[in-house]
Design a protein around this motif. Structure first.
Motif, short mmCIF file in Angstrom:
data_model
loop_
_atom_site.label_atom_id
_atom_site.label_comp_id
_atom_site.label_asym_id
_atom_site.label_seq_id
_atom_site.Cartn_x
_atom_site.Cartn_y
_atom_site.Cartn_z
N ALA A 40 -7.42 8.83 -12.36
CA ALA A 40 -6.68 10.20 -11.67
C ALA A 40 -6.66 9.88 -10.18
N VAL A 41 -7.94 9.65 -9.53
CA VAL A 41 -7.85 9.17 -8.22
C VAL A 41 -6.72 7.93 -7.81
N GLU A 42 -6.91 6.99 -8.63
CA GLU A 42 -5.92 5.99 -8.29
C GLU A 42 -4.54 6.42 -8.35
N ASP A 43 -4.27 7.25 -9.22
CA ASP A 43 -2.77 7.67 -9.60
C ASP A 43 -2.44 8.69 -8.27
N PHE A 44 -3.26 9.38 -7.77
CA PHE A 44 -3.11 10.31 -6.68
C PHE A 44 -2.90 9.37 -5.31
N SER A 45 -3.95 8.29 -5.35
CA SER A 45 -3.86 7.46 -4.23
C SER A 45 -2.44 6.82 -4.12
N ALA A 46 -2.00 6.43 -5.38
CA ALA A 46 -0.79 5.57 -5.44
C ALA A 46 0.38 6.44 -4.76
N GLU A 47 0.27 7.70 -5.55
CA GLU A 47 1.70 8.64 -5.01
C GLU A 47 1.49 9.05 -3.50
N MET A 48 0.20 9.24 -3.25
CA MET A 48 0.06 9.47 -1.69
C MET A 48 0.72 8.16 -0.79
N THR A 49 0.37 7.13 -1.01
CA THR A 49 0.69 5.86 -0.35
C THR A 49 2.13 5.88 -0.52
N LEU A 50 2.81 6.15 -1.50
CA LEU A 50 4.43 6.06 -1.47
C LEU A 50 4.98 7.13 -0.73
N VAL A 51 4.40 8.32 -0.72
CA VAL A 51 4.86 9.48 0.29
C VAL A 51 4.84 9.03 1.63
N ILE A 52 3.59 8.44 2.15
CA ILE A 52 3.15 7.98 3.48
C ILE A 52 4.19 6.75 3.92
N GLY A 54 7.14 6.53 2.73
CA GLY A 54 8.47 7.17 3.04
C GLY A 54 8.18 7.86 4.39
N MET A 55 7.40 8.50 4.63
CA MET A 55 7.35 9.15 5.82
C MET A 55 7.27 8.44 7.06
N SER A 56 6.80 7.24 6.87
CA SER A 56 6.70 6.13 7.99
C SER A 56 8.00 5.41 8.08
N GLU A 57 8.93 5.44 7.06
CA GLU A 57 10.26 4.76 7.18
C GLU A 57 11.11 6.04 7.85
N ASP A 58 10.73 7.18 7.41
CA ASP A 58 11.60 8.34 8.20
C ASP A 58 11.39 8.36 9.54
N LEU A 59 10.07 8.02 10.03
CA LEU A 59 9.72 8.18 11.51
C LEU A 59 10.35 6.96 11.96
N GLU A 60 10.28 5.75 11.50
CA GLU A 60 10.99 4.69 11.96
C GLU A 60 12.64 4.68 12.24
N HIS A 61 13.31 5.40 11.27
CA HIS A 61 14.40 5.68 11.23
C HIS A 61 14.91 6.85 12.64
N LEU A 62 13.98 7.78 12.49
CA LEU A 62 14.21 8.70 13.60
C LEU A 62 14.01 8.34 15.12
N THR A 63 12.95 7.27 15.15
CA THR A 63 12.58 6.58 16.43
C THR A 63 14.02 5.82 16.92
#
Length: 140
Positions: A40-52, A54-63
């Protein structure tokens, strides 16, 4: 008339359920029961990594967009400065032209006044000459 209570709908009292802290905690962790906590921790970590990511790509796009807008603003400000310089130069030319036109009007008026003055003197000389000639003829 006698009312038959069997025909009336039964009024049910609403039951209020109280939940204890133990039940709350058990209900909270119930989805995790039967699963491996590490998985469960691994699944959660994988999902959070994916979200982060995505957020990093969005931030780069906005920059990149912000940098592009900043460059466009700089170009627009430079163009505006050039237009303002040209406008000032045109205003100076317009002021000079207006002054030249005003000077020509003054010189035209002065020229007309001078010609009128000369015509008046000429008329006075001709009139005086006529008077003098008439007097000389009268005396002779």
């Amino acid at each position: 008339m006698q009312e038959n209570s069997a025909h009336l709908p039964a009024v049910q009292e609403e039951k209020k359920t109280k939940i204890t802290a133990r039940e709350f905690v058990n209900n909270l962790f119930q989805p995790l029961k039967g699963k491996d906590l590490n998985q469960a921790v691994e699944d959660f970590s994988a999902e959070m990594t994916l979200v982060i990511e995505g957020m990093s790509e969005d931030l780069e796009h906005l920059t990149r967009q912000t940098d592009g807008l900043s460059a466009q603003q700089t170009i627009a400000e430079e163009a505006l400065a050039d237009v303002q310089k040209e406008l000032k130069a045109l205003q100076k030319r317009l002021d000079k032209t207006e002054k030249a036109i005003a000077d020509k009007k003054v010189s035209k008026v002065a020229g007309f006044t001078g010609m009128l003055r000369q015509a008046t003197w000429l008329a006075a000389v001709i009139g005086a000459s006529w008077v003098i000639i008439t007097l000389i003829k009268a005396l002779l």
